[in-house]
Design an enzyme around this catalytic site. Structure first.
Site, PDB file in Angstrom:
ATOM      1  N   LYS A   6     -15.826  15.561  -6.751  1.00  0.00           N
ATOM      2  CA  LYS A   6     -14.656  15.560  -6.069  1.00  0.00           C
ATOM      3  C   LYS A   6     -14.825  14.272  -5.054  1.00  0.00           C
ATOM      4  O   LYS A   6     -13.900  13.746  -5.001  1.00  0.00           O
ATOM      5  CB  LYS A   6     -14.963  16.783  -4.914  1.00  0.00           C
ATOM      6  CG  LYS A   6     -13.878  17.071  -4.096  1.00  0.00           C
ATOM      7  CD  LYS A   6     -13.573  18.493  -3.574  1.00  0.00           C
ATOM      8  CE  LYS A   6     -14.737  18.995  -2.843  1.00  0.00           C
ATOM      9  NZ  LYS A   6     -14.414  18.634  -1.396  1.00  0.00           N
ATOM     10  N   SER A   7     -15.828  13.863  -4.736  1.00  0.00           N
ATOM     11  CA  SER A   7     -16.038  12.819  -3.795  1.00  0.00           C
ATOM     12  C   SER A   7     -15.447  11.324  -4.682  1.00  0.00           C
ATOM     13  O   SER A   7     -15.012  10.698  -4.012  1.00  0.00           O
ATOM     14  CB  SER A   7     -17.761  12.419  -3.263  1.00  0.00           C
ATOM     15  OG  SER A   7     -17.953  13.458  -2.416  1.00  0.00           O
ATOM     16  N   ARG A  65     -12.110   9.100  -4.072  1.00  0.00           N
ATOM     17  CA  ARG A  65     -12.402   7.456  -3.868  1.00  0.00           C
ATOM     18  C   ARG A  65     -11.582   6.543  -4.929  1.00  0.00           C
ATOM     19  O   ARG A  65     -11.215   5.652  -4.795  1.00  0.00           O
ATOM     20  CB  ARG A  65     -13.713   7.243  -3.877  1.00  0.00           C
ATOM     21  CG  ARG A  65     -14.323   7.597  -2.090  1.00  0.00           C
ATOM     22  CD  ARG A  65     -15.986   7.572  -2.549  1.00  0.00           C
ATOM     23  NE  ARG A  65     -16.598   7.893  -1.177  1.00  0.00           N
ATOM     24  CZ  ARG A  65     -16.733   9.116  -0.729  1.00  0.00           C
ATOM     25  NH1 ARG A  65     -16.043  10.211  -1.279  1.00  0.00           N
ATOM     26  NH2 ARG A  65     -17.601   9.201   0.402  1.00  0.00           N
ATOM     27  N   ARG A  84     -11.690  21.354  12.570  1.00  0.00           N
ATOM     28  CA  ARG A  84     -12.956  20.225  12.183  1.00  0.00           C
ATOM     29  C   ARG A  84     -12.950  19.136  13.244  1.00  0.00           C
ATOM     30  O   ARG A  84     -11.723  18.603  13.448  1.00  0.00           O
ATOM     31  CB  ARG A  84     -12.989  20.008  10.731  1.00  0.00           C
ATOM     32  CG  ARG A  84     -13.412  21.093  10.059  1.00  0.00           C
ATOM     33  CD  ARG A  84     -13.265  20.961   8.319  1.00  0.00           C
ATOM     34  NE  ARG A  84     -14.544  20.350   8.063  1.00  0.00           N
ATOM     35  CZ  ARG A  84     -14.849  20.011   6.923  1.00  0.00           C
ATOM     36  NH1 ARG A  84     -14.191  19.780   6.031  1.00  0.00           N
ATOM     37  NH2 ARG A  84     -16.152  19.223   6.681  1.00  0.00           N
ATOM     38  N   SER A 127     -23.529  11.182   8.002  1.00  0.00           N
ATOM     39  CA  SER A 127     -22.200  11.429   7.485  1.00  0.00           C
ATOM     40  C   SER A 127     -21.622  10.313   6.627  1.00  0.00           C
ATOM     41  O   SER A 127     -21.368   9.217   7.045  1.00  0.00           O
ATOM     42  CB  SER A 127     -20.988  11.871   8.601  1.00  0.00           C
ATOM     43  OG  SER A 127     -19.708  11.892   8.127  1.00  0.00           O
ATOM     44  N   GLN A 146     -18.773  10.632   5.464  1.00  0.00           N
ATOM     45  CA  GLN A 146     -17.352  10.445   5.628  1.00  0.00           C
ATOM     46  C   GLN A 146     -17.160   9.332   6.854  1.00  0.00           C
ATOM     47  O   GLN A 146     -15.975   8.627   6.443  1.00  0.00           O
ATOM     48  CB  GLN A 146     -16.751  11.754   5.742  1.00  0.00           C
ATOM     49  CG  GLN A 146     -16.703  12.791   4.874  1.00  0.00           C
ATOM     50  CD  GLN A 146     -16.237  13.951   5.161  1.00  0.00           C
ATOM     51  OE1 GLN A 146     -15.925  14.463   6.176  1.00  0.00           O
ATOM     52  NE2 GLN A 146     -16.141  15.061   3.831  1.00  0.00           N
ATOM     53  N   ASP A 165     -24.035  19.907   0.872  1.00  0.00           N
ATOM     54  CA  ASP A 165     -22.859  20.917   0.505  1.00  0.00           C
ATOM     55  C   ASP A 165     -23.406  22.025  -0.537  1.00  0.00           C
ATOM     56  O   ASP A 165     -22.768  22.907  -0.699  1.00  0.00           O
ATOM     57  CB  ASP A 165     -21.855  19.952  -0.596  1.00  0.00           C
ATOM     58  CG  ASP A 165     -20.955  19.134   0.317  1.00  0.00           C
ATOM     59  OD1 ASP A 165     -20.977  19.201   1.378  1.00  0.00           O
ATOM     60  OD2 ASP A 165     -20.388  18.161  -0.113  1.00  0.00           O
ATOM     61  N   ARG A 171     -21.021  27.230   8.034  1.00  0.00           N
ATOM     62  CA  ARG A 171     -21.807  27.832   6.950  1.00  0.00           C
ATOM     63  C   ARG A 171     -22.874  28.230   7.274  1.00  0.00           C
ATOM     64  O   ARG A 171     -23.486  29.284   6.188  1.00  0.00           O
ATOM     65  CB  ARG A 171     -21.985  26.528   6.047  1.00  0.00           C
ATOM     66  CG  ARG A 171     -20.649  26.073   5.118  1.00  0.00           C
ATOM     67  CD  ARG A 171     -20.904  25.372   3.973  1.00  0.00           C
ATOM     68  NE  ARG A 171     -19.411  25.022   3.207  1.00  0.00           N
ATOM     69  CZ  ARG A 171     -19.318  24.115   2.642  1.00  0.00           C
ATOM     70  NH1 ARG A 171     -20.044  22.947   2.513  1.00  0.00           N
ATOM     71  NH2 ARG A 171     -18.074  23.936   2.090  1.00  0.00           N
TER      72      ARG A 171
HETATM   73  C1  S3P Z   1     -18.289  13.825   1.318  1.00  0.00           C
HETATM   74  C2  S3P Z   1     -19.324  13.627   2.530  1.00  0.00           C
HETATM   75  C3  S3P Z   1     -20.112  15.082   3.234  1.00  0.00           C
HETATM   76  C4  S3P Z   1     -19.690  16.155   2.333  1.00  0.00           C
HETATM   77  C5  S3P Z   1     -18.256  16.183   1.892  1.00  0.00           C
HETATM   78  C6  S3P Z   1     -17.844  15.172   0.962  1.00  0.00           C
HETATM   79  C7  S3P Z   1     -17.695  12.544   0.975  1.00  0.00           C
HETATM   80  O1  S3P Z   1     -19.562  15.297   4.282  1.00  0.00           O
HETATM   81  O2  S3P Z   1     -20.005  17.237   2.880  1.00  0.00           O
HETATM   82  O3  S3P Z   1     -18.030  17.675   0.946  1.00  0.00           O
HETATM   83  O4  S3P Z   1     -17.102  12.866  -0.162  1.00  0.00           O
HETATM   84  O5  S3P Z   1     -17.786  11.563   1.547  1.00  0.00           O
HETATM   85  P1  S3P Z   1     -20.045  14.560   5.617  1.00  0.00           P
HETATM   86  O6  S3P Z   1     -19.810  13.203   5.713  1.00  0.00           O
HETATM   87  O7  S3P Z   1     -19.266  15.250   6.883  1.00  0.00           O
HETATM   88  O8  S3P Z   1     -21.451  14.886   5.771  1.00  0.00           O
END
Ligand code: S3P
Length: 442
Positions: free
Chosen positions: A21-22, A26, A121, A167, A169, A319, A350
């Protein structure tokens, strides 16, 4: 939608789990901003990644999709167009947080919305540092949640930012904003977090400097560069594989092979944790695909024992904890997780939601501010009783409790499973092939 699971004891076979997914998110973002045509194979056809894809279509990028093959006609760093409507990010925190960095640097205004889970969130974690760069970003309510509104036409300056939380993200958001900022953006992470942004920027020809510090990394890039299109093959998602790994380990007849899973070292905490618990996991055919390490993951029935989860592994498995909690219930002795307060701001809280579900199924556990203690029942064949679980718009809660049916004495019903489609659209089909007695009830 709900899942009804009657007990089963077998989990076997070779299964191609959902694409990462990540990396899928991107690939759309970088492909859209690049010069040239980016071809993505094994793209995740899940709702989260499709939210990102739709957002870039809404900003005028031509993106063709034929199943899991995606062709992106990049518009360059200054080619995005004002969307005609609000950008709907669905359930996807990654889409909203990473896009906030990109949108902050555009000439046009934009608003991003989300579903009931995403709307709870925290977005100030990106909004605050973006404002320091000169962006004009508004979040909603006193908790700083979506919708997010971004006023375009600002000139951004580079930031030197020590992130208060681990993080990927937030890191990625700031690096993306930094592409347009004047000067050198520097982001310091308190612990290692997934590095797909750094790797993919490099693959698109952008110069990114990474310096290891005592715990996390320092990442630097100069604004003003360009991205050059490249082809991307997305590996299978280790986070989706985690459900199959735990299922293979806790089933009395467990033996699974998961081909071509991404084993980027910033993501492999789940393998380390399960191995520390005694899981029989081997990696075969290790190779590199598009700058990301991949391997076939093989898991067999294992006798698990409880552990204190090492702190440094927490961000590397962030995750995967819902399903690690299921493994912990199936272990002998106690498992203790600390340092995981970030779990409270995922698609659901969670820690609490898993504790509620575990208790419903007869597991003794104690909620901590930043983690949980779980008393395993690994000595029994039946670890879980039956019961009804709520998954609170959280795909990983639903998939975790489905796996629990391998050690349950009775029927488990999981309510609200439609969000599984955000990350793993064919989960139900694959786990049934592997041996779960799962019925999907619409
Ligand atoms: C992700 C970063 C993580 C992860 C999320 C995907 C990403 O979140 O939990 O499912 O693709 O950069 P955080 O940056 O909030 O830890």
């Amino acid at each position: 939608m709900k899942y009804k699971l009657t007990p089963s004891t077998t989990f076997t076979g070779t299964h191609k789990v959902a694409p990462d997914k990540s990396i899928s998110h991107r690939s759309i973002m970088f492909g859209s901003l690049a010069n040239g045509v980016t071809r993505v194979t094994n793209f995740l056809e899940g709702e989260d990644a499709l939210s990102t894809l739709q957002a870039f279509r809404d900003m005028g990028v031509q993106i063709e999709r034929d199943g899991d093959k995606v062709t992106i006609y990049g518009v360059g760093m200054n080619g995005l167009k004002a969307p005609q409507r609000e950008l709907d990010m669905g359930n996807s925190g990654t889409s909203m947080r990473l896009l906030s960095g990109i949108l902050s640097a555009q000439s046009f205004d934009s608003t991003m919305t989300g579903d009931p889970s995403l709307s709870k969130r925290p977005m100030e974690r990106v909004a605050k540092p973006l404002r320091q760069m000169g962006a004009v970003v508004a979040t909603t309510g006193d908790k700083g949640t979506p919708p997010m509104t971004i006023t375009g036409g600002q000139t951004l300056s580079a930031i030197h930012y020590e992130m208060p939380m681990a993080s990927a993200q937030v890191k990625s958001c700031l690096l993306l904003a930094g592409l347009w900022a004047k000067g050198e953006t520097v982001v310091i992470e308190p612990e290692i977090t997934r590095d797909h942004t750094e790797r993919m920027l490099t693959a698109f020809g952008y110069d990114v400097k990474v310096t290891p510090l005592q715990n996390g990394n320092e990442i630097r890039l100069m604004g003003g560069g360009t991205l050059t299109a490249c082809d991307i093959e997305v590996p299978a998602d280790i986070s989706s594989s985690a459900f199959f790994m735990v299922a293979g380990a806790i089933a009395s007849n467990g033996d699974v092979v998961l081909p071509k899973v991404g084993i980027n070292p910033t993501r492999t905490g789940v393998i380390d944790i399960l191995r520390l618990m005694g899981a029989d996991i081997t990696l075969e055919n290790q190779t590199l695909v598009g700058g990301e390490p991949v391997a076939d993951i093989c898991v067999k029935s294992s006798k698990l024992h409880g552990i204190e989860i090492p702190l440094h592994l927490v961000p590397l498995a962030i995750d995967e904890f819902p399903v690690i909690f299921i493994a912990s219930a199936c272990a002998t002795g106690k498992t203790i997780l600390r340092g995981a307060e970030e779990l409270r701001v995922k698609e659901s809280d969670r820690i609490q939601v898993m504790a509620d579900g575990l208790k419903t199924l007869g597991i003794d556990c104690t909620v901590l501010d930043d983690g949980i203690e779980i008393v395993g029942k690994g000595e029994s064949e039946f670890v879980f009783g039956g019961g009804e679980i709520e998954c609170h718009h959280d795909h990983r809660i639903a998939m975790s409790f489905a796996v629990a049916s391998l050690r349950a004495s009775d029927e488990i019903v999981i309510n609200g499973t439609e969000t599984v489609a955000t990350s793993f659209p064919n989960f139900a089909k694959l786990v049934k092939e592997a041996g779960l007695n799962l019925e999907v009830v619409e």
